[in-house]
Write a protein that holds these residues in place. Structure first.
Motif, PDB file in Angstrom:
ATOM      1  N   PRO A   1       9.100   7.838  -8.755  1.00 38.55           N
ATOM      2  CA  PRO A   1       7.724   7.508  -8.349  1.00 38.55           C
ATOM      3  C   PRO A   1       6.933   6.901  -9.495  1.00 38.55           C
ATOM      4  N   GLU A   2       6.213   5.864  -9.181  1.00 37.49           N
ATOM      5  CA  GLU A   2       5.386   5.172 -10.168  1.00 37.49           C
ATOM      6  C   GLU A   2       3.928   5.546  -9.939  1.00 37.49           C
ATOM      7  N   VAL A   3       3.241   6.022 -10.986  1.00 41.51           N
ATOM      8  CA  VAL A   3       1.821   6.353 -10.889  1.00 41.51           C
ATOM      9  C   VAL A   3       1.019   5.091 -11.171  1.00 41.51           C
ATOM     10  N   LEU A   4       0.219   4.678 -10.194  1.00 44.44           N
ATOM     11  CA  LEU A   4      -0.518   3.417 -10.318  1.00 44.44           C
ATOM     12  C   LEU A   4      -2.021   3.638 -10.251  1.00 44.44           C
ATOM     13  N   GLN A   5      -2.742   2.759 -10.920  1.00 39.16           N
ATOM     14  CA  GLN A   5      -4.195   2.753 -10.809  1.00 39.16           C
ATOM     15  C   GLN A   5      -4.586   2.123  -9.474  1.00 39.16           C
ATOM     16  N   LYS A   6      -5.778   2.430  -8.977  1.00 34.03           N
ATOM     17  CA  LYS A   6      -6.206   1.900  -7.689  1.00 34.03           C
ATOM     18  C   LYS A   6      -6.167   0.380  -7.663  1.00 34.03           C
ATOM     19  N   ALA A   7      -6.604  -0.228  -8.750  1.00 38.30           N
ATOM     20  CA  ALA A   7      -6.634  -1.685  -8.785  1.00 38.30           C
ATOM     21  C   ALA A   7      -5.241  -2.261  -8.638  1.00 38.30           C
TER      22      ALA A   7
ATOM     23  N   GLY B   1       0.779  -1.221   0.000  1.00 38.14           N
ATOM     24  CA  GLY B   1       0.000   0.000   0.000  1.00 38.14           C
ATOM     25  C   GLY B   1       0.815   1.278   0.000  1.00 38.14           C
ATOM     26  N   ALA B   2       2.137   1.156   0.165  1.00 38.48           N
ATOM     27  CA  ALA B   2       3.001   2.337   0.156  1.00 38.48           C
ATOM     28  C   ALA B   2       3.306   2.734  -1.284  1.00 38.48           C
ATOM     29  N   PRO B   3       3.772   3.962  -1.509  1.00 40.55           N
ATOM     30  CA  PRO B   3       4.118   4.385  -2.867  1.00 40.55           C
ATOM     31  C   PRO B   3       5.116   3.434  -3.527  1.00 40.55           C
ATOM     32  N   VAL B   4       4.967   3.269  -4.821  1.00 39.34           N
ATOM     33  CA  VAL B   4       5.824   2.378  -5.603  1.00 39.34           C
ATOM     34  C   VAL B   4       6.789   3.223  -6.417  1.00 39.34           C
ATOM     35  N   TYR B   5       8.035   2.748  -6.507  1.00 38.75           N
ATOM     36  CA  TYR B   5       9.079   3.466  -7.241  1.00 38.75           C
ATOM     37  C   TYR B   5       9.661   2.565  -8.318  1.00 38.75           C
ATOM     38  N   ARG B   6       9.880   3.138  -9.493  1.00 38.98           N
ATOM     39  CA  ARG B   6      10.569   2.449 -10.582  1.00 38.98           C
ATOM     40  C   ARG B   6      12.061   2.672 -10.400  1.00 38.98           C
ATOM     41  N   VAL B   7      12.849   1.601 -10.470  1.00 38.19           N
ATOM     42  CA  VAL B   7      14.286   1.666 -10.219  1.00 38.19           C
ATOM     43  C   VAL B   7      15.035   1.791 -11.542  1.00 38.19           C
ATOM     44  N   ARG B   8      15.849   2.838 -11.667  1.00 39.79           N
ATOM     45  CA  ARG B   8      16.601   3.106 -12.892  1.00 39.79           C
ATOM     46  C   ARG B   8      18.096   3.219 -12.599  1.00 39.79           C
ATOM     47  N   THR B   9      18.922   2.718 -13.512  1.00 37.58           N
ATOM     48  CA  THR B   9      20.360   2.889 -13.352  1.00 37.58           C
ATOM     49  C   THR B   9      20.716   4.359 -13.529  1.00 37.58           C
ATOM     50  N   ALA B  10      21.712   4.823 -12.763  1.00 42.50           N
ATOM     51  CA  ALA B  10      22.123   6.226 -12.804  1.00 42.50           C
ATOM     52  C   ALA B  10      23.584   6.320 -12.379  1.00 42.50           C
ATOM     53  N   PRO B  11      24.250   7.390 -12.761  1.00 42.79           N
ATOM     54  CA  PRO B  11      25.615   7.586 -12.260  1.00 42.79           C
ATOM     55  C   PRO B  11      25.575   7.967 -10.792  1.00 42.79           C
ATOM     56  N   ALA B  12      26.603   7.575 -10.057  1.00 39.37           N
ATOM     57  CA  ALA B  12      26.698   7.975  -8.658  1.00 39.37           C
ATOM     58  C   ALA B  12      27.120   9.431  -8.566  1.00 39.37           C
ATOM     59  N   MET B  13      26.982  10.018  -7.416  1.00 37.32           N
ATOM     60  CA  MET B  13      27.416  11.392  -7.195  1.00 37.32           C
ATOM     61  C   MET B  13      28.913  11.501  -7.436  1.00 37.32           C
ATOM     62  N   ASP B  14      29.333  12.604  -8.036  1.00 38.55           N
ATOM     63  CA  ASP B  14      30.750  12.854  -8.302  1.00 38.55           C
ATOM     64  C   ASP B  14      31.270  13.832  -7.255  1.00 38.55           C
ATOM     65  N   TYR B  15      32.150  13.352  -6.386  1.00 38.86           N
ATOM     66  CA  TYR B  15      32.696  14.187  -5.318  1.00 38.86           C
ATOM     67  C   TYR B  15      34.046  14.807  -5.680  1.00 38.86           C
TER      68      TYR B  15
END
Length: 258
Positions: free
Chosen positions: A240-246, A209-223
């Motif tokens: 954030p993933e937009v989902l239908q109620k069902a 029931g909590a918000p759903v997130y789509r996981v995408r590859t990304a570069p890490a922070m550059d320090y």
């Protein structure tokens, strides 16, 4: 990755000389001995490099800056009175290596060390708490010891490279920085504890029931060049993933799905 990142731990102490440190390590009988410029764990054969330096006037302020949770404690006052500083350097890049480094630092705390600052993350812990963390490594406390969460326009983790894992990044959709940090804490702990096979496009939720997130590859922070904070394993960005109620009723929980 063959060239694992360095894990560096800073331990201020009361030792007036390297010889006094060597004697203190021997007398505390924590299972470690000096071998040249190395600290050797007798039972396992694990070694890490030891650099002994005199008192550093910059160390107390550095500990306060990354250890605000114990900045007003008597233990932090002891750091201000340190007589020397020891740096332990070894390879990170796996849970086993990171925990071995933590145990080595615990041996120095047992020998009189006044705290531990994780140079490859940017967090400092008091001596009693460090000892507690190392006594409970079977409860996955290394994740708590070596990973921090930085808030800004994006919220991101720092320190997962100590375990050979990617960082995590999220842009808070509603501006709630604490909620975003809690999300990343749960997500990175899941990566650390469960070691899931994660692919670009999987989804993640902390609970049903909590918000759903789509996981995408990304570069890490550059320090910047040569920073111990840099993560060569990259990062996962949670979108954030937009989902239908069902769909929301379909049983989302804190595991990944295709």
């Amino acid at each position: 990755m063959s060239d694992a990142p360095e894990l560096v731990l800073c331990i201020p102490g009361p030792w007036a000389s390297r010889e006094e440190l060597v004697q203190s390590v021997s007398e505390c009988d924590a299972g470690y001995v000096y071998a040249g410029h190395l600290l050797l764990e007798i039972e396992t054969g694990f070694t890490c490099e030891v650099v002994f330096e005199g008192a550093d006037p910059a160390v107390p302020a550095a500990f306060v800056a990354v250890g605000p949770h114990w900045a007003q404690s008597e233990a932090m006052m002891d750091v201000a009175r340190h007589a020397s500083v020891v740096y332990l350097t070894g390879k990170g890049g796996s849970r086993e290596a990171a925990e071995a480094m933590m145990r080595a630092a615990a041996a120095l705390v047992d020998a009189g060390g006044l705290g531990v600052k994780v140079e490859s993350t940017g967090i400092a812990h008091g001596p009693a708490y460090w000892t507690e963390l190392c006594e409970q490594l079977h409860l996955q406390t290394a994740h708590r010891a070596l990973v921090v969460y930085v808030t800004g326009r994006d919220v991101y983790s720092c320190g997962m490279h100590n375990f050979g894992l990617p960082e995590a990044i999220v842009t808070p959709p509603d501006g709630d920085l604490q909620e975003a940090a809690d999300l990343l804490r749960t997500f990175t702990h899941y990566l650390f504890a469960q070691g899931p096979v994660l692919e670009d496009g999987h989804t993640f939720s902390v609970s049903e029931g909590a918000p759903v997130y789509r996981v995408r590859t990304a570069p890490a922070m550059d320090y910047g060049p040569d920073s111990l904070f840099n993560n060569p394993y990259g990062a996962w960005r949670l979108e954030p993933e937009v989902l239908q109620k069902a769909e929301k009723k379909a049983g989302w929980w804190s595991r990944l799905r295709h």
